[in-house]
Design a protein around this motif. Structure first.
Motif, PDB file in Angstrom:
ATOM      1  N   ASN A  32      -7.657   3.693   2.096  1.00  0.00           N
ATOM      2  CA  ASN A  32      -6.943   2.757   2.969  1.00  0.00           C
ATOM      3  C   ASN A  32      -5.962   1.947   2.127  1.00  0.00           C
ATOM      4  O   ASN A  32      -5.030   2.479   1.581  1.00  0.00           O
ATOM      5  CB  ASN A  32      -7.920   1.889   3.746  1.00  0.00           C
ATOM      6  CG  ASN A  32      -8.664   2.690   4.818  1.00  0.00           C
ATOM      7  OD1 ASN A  32      -8.172   3.711   5.297  1.00  0.00           O
ATOM      8  ND2 ASN A  32      -9.852   2.240   5.188  1.00  0.00           N
ATOM      9  N   ARG A  33      -6.222   0.678   1.990  1.00  0.00           N
ATOM     10  CA  ARG A  33      -5.321  -0.187   1.240  1.00  0.00           C
ATOM     11  C   ARG A  33      -5.389   0.109  -0.256  1.00  0.00           C
ATOM     12  O   ARG A  33      -6.443   0.348  -0.807  1.00  0.00           O
ATOM     13  CB  ARG A  33      -5.700  -1.646   1.493  1.00  0.00           C
ATOM     14  CG  ARG A  33      -4.831  -2.673   0.818  1.00  0.00           C
ATOM     15  CD  ARG A  33      -5.554  -4.020   0.847  1.00  0.00           C
ATOM     16  NE  ARG A  33      -6.842  -3.902   0.173  1.00  0.00           N
ATOM     17  CZ  ARG A  33      -6.998  -4.024  -1.143  1.00  0.00           C
ATOM     18  NH1 ARG A  33      -5.965  -4.255  -1.930  1.00  0.00           N
ATOM     19  NH2 ARG A  33      -8.210  -3.912  -1.669  1.00  0.00           N
ATOM     20  N   LEU A  47      -2.426 -11.472  -6.828  1.00  0.00           N
ATOM     21  CA  LEU A  47      -1.870 -10.326  -6.126  1.00  0.00           C
ATOM     22  C   LEU A  47      -0.434 -10.081  -6.552  1.00  0.00           C
ATOM     23  O   LEU A  47       0.351 -11.030  -6.683  1.00  0.00           O
ATOM     24  CB  LEU A  47      -1.908 -10.585  -4.614  1.00  0.00           C
ATOM     25  CG  LEU A  47      -1.144  -9.609  -3.734  1.00  0.00           C
ATOM     26  CD1 LEU A  47      -1.887  -8.299  -3.646  1.00  0.00           C
ATOM     27  CD2 LEU A  47      -0.925 -10.195  -2.340  1.00  0.00           C
ATOM     28  N   VAL A  48      -0.084  -8.832  -6.778  1.00  0.00           N
ATOM     29  CA  VAL A  48       1.299  -8.454  -7.030  1.00  0.00           C
ATOM     30  C   VAL A  48       1.876  -7.769  -5.788  1.00  0.00           C
ATOM     31  O   VAL A  48       2.906  -8.182  -5.261  1.00  0.00           O
ATOM     32  CB  VAL A  48       1.409  -7.510  -8.240  1.00  0.00           C
ATOM     33  CG1 VAL A  48       2.853  -7.045  -8.426  1.00  0.00           C
ATOM     34  CG2 VAL A  48       0.894  -8.200  -9.493  1.00  0.00           C
ATOM     35  N   ALA A  49       1.206  -6.721  -5.320  1.00  0.00           N
ATOM     36  CA  ALA A  49       1.699  -5.977  -4.166  1.00  0.00           C
ATOM     37  C   ALA A  49       0.583  -5.115  -3.597  1.00  0.00           C
ATOM     38  O   ALA A  49      -0.315  -4.693  -4.333  1.00  0.00           O
ATOM     39  CB  ALA A  49       2.881  -5.085  -4.557  1.00  0.00           C
ATOM     40  N   THR A  50       0.633  -4.892  -2.298  1.00  0.00           N
ATOM     41  CA  THR A  50      -0.303  -3.985  -1.650  1.00  0.00           C
ATOM     42  C   THR A  50       0.446  -3.029  -0.741  1.00  0.00           C
ATOM     43  O   THR A  50       1.577  -3.314  -0.318  1.00  0.00           O
ATOM     44  CB  THR A  50      -1.356  -4.728  -0.816  1.00  0.00           C
ATOM     45  OG1 THR A  50      -0.698  -5.479   0.211  1.00  0.00           O
ATOM     46  CG2 THR A  50      -2.189  -5.658  -1.679  1.00  0.00           C
ATOM     47  N   ILE A  51      -0.200  -1.902  -0.440  1.00  0.00           N
ATOM     48  CA  ILE A  51       0.372  -0.913   0.454  1.00  0.00           C
ATOM     49  C   ILE A  51      -0.753  -0.311   1.280  1.00  0.00           C
ATOM     50  O   ILE A  51      -1.813   0.026   0.752  1.00  0.00           O
ATOM     51  CB  ILE A  51       1.153   0.170  -0.329  1.00  0.00           C
ATOM     52  CG1 ILE A  51       1.859   1.134   0.630  1.00  0.00           C
ATOM     53  CG2 ILE A  51       0.262   0.904  -1.316  1.00  0.00           C
ATOM     54  CD1 ILE A  51       2.883   2.028  -0.074  1.00  0.00           C
ATOM     55  N   THR A  52      -0.533  -0.206   2.570  1.00  0.00           N
ATOM     56  CA  THR A  52      -1.550   0.336   3.466  1.00  0.00           C
ATOM     57  C   THR A  52      -1.424   1.856   3.540  1.00  0.00           C
ATOM     58  O   THR A  52      -0.471   2.448   3.021  1.00  0.00           O
ATOM     59  CB  THR A  52      -1.391  -0.240   4.875  1.00  0.00           C
ATOM     60  OG1 THR A  52      -0.152   0.241   5.437  1.00  0.00           O
ATOM     61  CG2 THR A  52      -1.384  -1.763   4.838  1.00  0.00           C
TER      62      THR A  52
END
Length: 124
Positions: A32-33, A47-52
């Motif tokens: 998932n994420r 946190l720097v970056a997330t993507i789903t």
């Protein structure tokens, strides 16, 4: 064994670019994420970056416009392209993911799984 393995860290000059990679290994069936976090000396991990899984992205204000997160689902991988690097970007960068390992009938979820980290040093 399920794990996240980062690569791509190193020394880069201010204004330069660096690309980090993270691959999940093991009997991965669902991811998932995925995301990148960092921890500078003497500071909290942030946190720097997330993507789903649907490629929706989220960035820290400090990296917007400079960093790009992407993923390659068949390779169970996530990337962080870092441009216009600044000395304050110096940190250990960690990959993080929510994933499932195993089959539809015998599986285990790993929520918030961390990689071992890779050091990025921005300095002249």
């Amino acid at each position: 064994q399920v794990q996240l393995v980062e690569s791509g860290g190193g020394l880069v000059q201010p204004g330069g670019s660096q690309r980090l990679s993270c691959a999940a290994s093991g009997s991965i069936s669902i991811i998932n994420r995925m995301g990148w976090y960092r921890q500078a000396p003497g500071k909290e991990r942030e946190l720097v970056a997330t993507i789903t899984s649907g490629a929706g992205t989220n960035y820290a204000d400090s990296v917007k416009g400079r960093f790009t997160i992407s993923r390659d689902n068949p390779k169970n991988a996530v990337y962080l392209q870092m441009n216009s690097l600044k000395p304050e970007d110096t940190a250990v960068y960690y990959c993080n993911a929510d994933l499932r390992a195993g089959s539809d009938y015998d599986y285990k979820w790993y929520l918030g799984l961390w990689g071992q980290g890779t050091l990025v040093t921005v300095s002249s």
